[in-house]
Scaffold this motif. Structure first.
Motif, mmCIF file in Angstrom:
data_model
loop_
_atom_site.group_PDB
_atom_site.id
_atom_site.type_symbol
_atom_site.label_atom_id
_atom_site.label_comp_id
_atom_site.label_asym_id
_atom_site.label_seq_id
_atom_site.Cartn_x
_atom_site.Cartn_y
_atom_site.Cartn_z
ATOM 1 N N LEU A 357 0.297 -3.913 4.499
ATOM 2 C CA LEU A 357 0.758 -2.538 4.692
ATOM 3 C C LEU A 357 2.284 -2.486 4.767
ATOM 4 O O LEU A 357 2.912 -1.591 4.188
ATOM 5 N N THR A 358 2.883 -3.425 5.473
ATOM 6 C CA THR A 358 4.340 -3.464 5.598
ATOM 7 C C THR A 358 4.998 -3.702 4.242
ATOM 8 O O THR A 358 5.977 -3.029 3.888
ATOM 9 N N ILE A 359 4.460 -4.643 3.479
ATOM 10 C CA ILE A 359 5.021 -4.935 2.148
ATOM 11 C C ILE A 359 4.941 -3.712 1.251
ATOM 12 O O ILE A 359 5.922 -3.344 0.585
ATOM 13 N N VAL A 360 3.794 -3.062 1.234
ATOM 14 C CA VAL A 360 3.616 -1.879 0.389
ATOM 15 C C VAL A 360 4.556 -0.757 0.824
ATOM 16 O O VAL A 360 5.183 -0.094 -0.014
ATOM 17 N N THR A 361 4.697 -0.560 2.125
ATOM 18 C CA THR A 361 5.571 0.504 2.628
ATOM 19 C C THR A 361 7.030 0.232 2.275
ATOM 20 O O THR A 361 7.779 1.150 1.919
ATOM 21 N N ILE A 362 7.435 -1.025 2.370
ATOM 22 C CA ILE A 362 8.799 -1.395 1.988
ATOM 23 C C ILE A 362 9.040 -1.081 0.510
ATOM 24 O O ILE A 362 10.071 -0.503 0.130
ATOM 25 N N ILE A 363 8.081 -1.455 -0.334
ATOM 26 C CA ILE A 363 8.213 -1.199 -1.773
ATOM 27 C C ILE A 363 8.285 0.296 -2.044
ATOM 28 O O ILE A 363 9.125 0.768 -2.832
ATOM 29 N N VAL A 364 7.414 1.057 -1.393
ATOM 30 C CA VAL A 364 7.400 2.515 -1.581
ATOM 31 C C VAL A 364 8.721 3.129 -1.136
ATOM 32 O O VAL A 364 9.274 4.013 -1.806
ATOM 33 N N SER A 365 9.251 2.659 -0.009
ATOM 34 C CA SER A 365 10.510 3.192 0.500
ATOM 35 C C SER A 365 11.650 2.941 -0.476
ATOM 36 O O SER A 365 12.446 3.844 -0.780
ATOM 37 N N TYR A 366 11.742 1.706 -0.975
ATOM 38 C CA TYR A 366 12.792 1.391 -1.941
ATOM 39 C C TYR A 366 12.603 2.155 -3.246
ATOM 40 O O TYR A 366 13.562 2.661 -3.846
ATOM 41 N N LEU A 367 11.353 2.243 -3.702
ATOM 42 C CA LEU A 367 11.066 2.908 -4.971
ATOM 43 C C LEU A 367 11.404 4.400 -4.907
ATOM 44 O O LEU A 367 12.016 4.951 -5.825
ATOM 45 N N THR A 368 11.022 5.048 -3.814
ATOM 46 C CA THR A 368 11.325 6.472 -3.676
ATOM 47 C C THR A 368 12.821 6.710 -3.517
ATOM 48 O O THR A 368 13.345 7.746 -3.936
ATOM 49 N N LEU A 369 13.537 5.753 -2.924
ATOM 50 C CA LEU A 369 14.989 5.865 -2.810
ATOM 51 C C LEU A 369 15.641 5.784 -4.187
ATOM 52 O O LEU A 369 16.509 6.596 -4.534
ATOM 53 N N VAL A 370 15.202 4.813 -4.981
ATOM 54 C CA VAL A 370 15.771 4.618 -6.320
ATOM 55 C C VAL A 370 15.457 5.801 -7.227
ATOM 56 O O VAL A 370 16.314 6.276 -7.981
ATOM 57 N N LEU A 371 14.223 6.293 -7.149
ATOM 58 C CA LEU A 371 13.808 7.372 -8.048
ATOM 59 C C LEU A 371 14.249 8.751 -7.562
ATOM 60 O O LEU A 371 14.550 9.630 -8.375
ATOM 61 N N GLY A 372 14.305 8.927 -6.245
ATOM 62 C CA GLY A 372 14.631 10.242 -5.701
ATOM 63 C C GLY A 372 16.108 10.513 -5.564
ATOM 64 O O GLY A 372 16.524 11.660 -5.481
ATOM 65 N N GLY A 373 16.923 9.475 -5.506
ATOM 66 C CA GLY A 373 18.360 9.658 -5.456
ATOM 67 C C GLY A 373 18.917 10.052 -4.101
ATOM 68 O O GLY A 373 20.105 10.313 -3.973
ATOM 69 N N THR A 374 18.090 10.089 -3.064
ATOM 70 C CA THR A 374 18.570 10.455 -1.732
ATOM 71 C C THR A 374 17.652 9.879 -0.674
ATOM 72 O O THR A 374 16.437 9.761 -0.887
#
Length: 477
Positions: A357-374
């Motif tokens: 769960l921690t690994i997936v959440t970390i990936i999601v957090s980074y991915l949404t940061l890169v794609l969302g721009g904020t």
């Protein structure tokens, strides 16, 4: 008609969503590696590449336009802040604020302790004000000038500034991101901050030790060098230094501590600087307004002086705002298309251990940061998408909010097209990739996050409520 169009919109399949993401990666990576293209044009092209995919899902072009406009609208206030900071930097150079800080900073700070001093100073300012942007634009700009004069590499200075400034943005109860993370995940602010200490304290101590160790190699350089002597002599001859030029800093920090709105506060600091430039430094009114717009200009013939002082102005932020607009537009398209929800839904029910769960959440957090721009997009999307899984595993919300802060908040200035990256690079006058390798706090903290997730240590579970047995009275026959 609009309702019919919405009904015809399909959710992307896993492969379709993956293709959309990979197409963006292909455009950006090829453009940068093969053609050294500006990131602004790559973000714009990526938006255009996504449009056919969305048409294939049943969106009309009018709906796509609305999606882009809605997402880009989120750039309005941050964009105005960027423009105001550009004005502030130009004004503070003309007023002698930055020259005063550089002049006395060079004389007072020992080069070998400069990096760790910068980390601590920016941390204190950021915790007190609750704003990383305000810290970077004030304390960060000053320390960048001092460090450059001491002949310390700009990347190292930037890394210390960013680590300190975004430490406060993550830990201060006055910070917007610190308040946003528990609000999205359904947690409590002070429980969230207390839970952050487990990952932040050891990471910060290690970061401080690294900057202290690296700084020792600069013993004997700096204040005795010819370039520094030229710089201090130029500043003393061309600016009136002292207490008066420091007034704009007091004004700005006071307003920020009082939680006044960012834009009026920053402009108030710039306006006070402009008045000091006119009445104390001898600038003309028109010259000062031009400095607000185009930045401070000088032809000293001394490289270190020109490098430090030719900066600022409203126009210096225009390229960064273009990048911000296109990045947010792209993130809005991906969010409305349901790309991230599709990718997560494909394996959500398989997550049964806190490590996974921690690994997936970390990936999601980074991915949404890169794609969302904020970082705001990252926090809201990451928290919304992962919250049901944390609840299913009976975990307290501060576990999720901590991961979002350990990753998204700290890494916001490391991605060139995010608001944090754009602002930091513009304010400090160096490229994101220059300071990125030295932002040790942003790299070390997630390691503790991952360690705790895998081992289960500090992962808090919700208290199980014991159900009372119903008191059923059996009537006698």
């Amino acid at each position: 008609m609009e309702t019919d169009n919405k009904k015809s919109i399909k959710k992307p399949s896993f492969m379709y969503a993956l293709m959309m993401l990979l197409s963006i990666v292909a455009v950006v990576s090829t453009g940068i590696l093969a053609f050294d293209a500006p990131i602004q044009i790559l973000m714009f092209i990526s938006m255009l590449v996504i449009i056919p995919f969305m048409l294939g899902l049943g969106f009309t072009y009018k709906q796509i336009e609305k999606s882009m406009a809605r997402a880009m609208g989120r750039a309005l206030m941050p964009g105005v802040i960027l423009l105001t900071v550009g004005i502030l930097i130009g004004a503070w150079i003309a007023s002698g604020t930055v020259p005063t800080l550089i002049y006395y900073g060079v004389q007072a700070i020992t080069p070998q302790f400069f990096l760790v001093t910068t980390l601590l100073f920016c941390s204190l300012v950021s915790v007190a004000t609750g704003t990383s942007w305000g810290t970077v634009g004030t304390a960060g700009v000053a320390m960048m000038g001092v460090g450059t004069a001491l002949e310390i590499p700009a990347g190292l200075i930037g890394g210390a500034i960013v680590s300190g400034a975004f430490f406060g943005d993550k830990m201060s109860p006055l910070s917007d991101t610190t308040n946003l993370a528990p609000a999205v995940t359904g947690g409590n602010l002070f429980k969230h901050i207390k839970h952050l200490l487990w990952t932040t304290v050891p990471s910060y101590l290690i970061t401080a030790a690294i900057f202290l160790f690296i700084g020792l190699r600069y013993h004997g350089t700096g204040t005795d060098s010819q370039s520094v002597n030229q710089l201090t002599a130029y500043l003393a001859d061309n600016f009136q230094l002292g207490i008066v030029p420091l007034i704009p800093i007091v004004v700005l920090i006071t307003l920020l501590v009082m939680k006044k709105p960012a834009i009026p506060s920053i402009f108030a600091g710039a306006a006070v600087g402009g008045l000091i430039a006119i009445f104390y430094q001898g600038f003309g009114f028109s010259e000062t307004l031009n400095t607000f717009y185009s930045g401070y200009t000088v032809e000293s013939g001394i490289p270190v002086v020109d490098e430090l002082l030719i900066r600022g102005g409203l126009t210096s932020m225009l390229e960064l705002i273009a990048l911000f607009l296109f990045a947010l537009g792209l993130g809005g398209l991906l969010a409305d298309a349901g790309v991230l929800e599709t990718l997560i839904a494909s394996f959500a029910m398989k997550i049964k251990h806190t490590g996974v769960l921690t690994i997936v959440t970390i990936i999601v957090s980074y991915l949404t940061l890169v794609l969302g721009g904020t970082v705001y997009f990252s926090t809201v999307m990451g928290g919304t998408l992962m919250k049901p899984i944390f609840e299913r595993l009976n975990l307290e919300p501060e576990n999720l909010s901590r991961i979002l802060e350990d990753t998204g908040t700290l890494s916001a200035p490391l991605v060139p097209w995010t608001g944090g990256g754009i602002y930091t690079a513009g304010a400090l006058g160096i490229a994101t990739v220059t300071y990125l390798p030295f932002c040790f706090l942003a790299f070390i903290t997630p390691l503790f996050t991952l360690l705790y997730g895998v081992t289960g240590w500090t992962i808090k579970e919700k208290k199980k409520v014991k159900q009372k047995k119903p008191n059923i009275k059996v009537a006698e026959a």
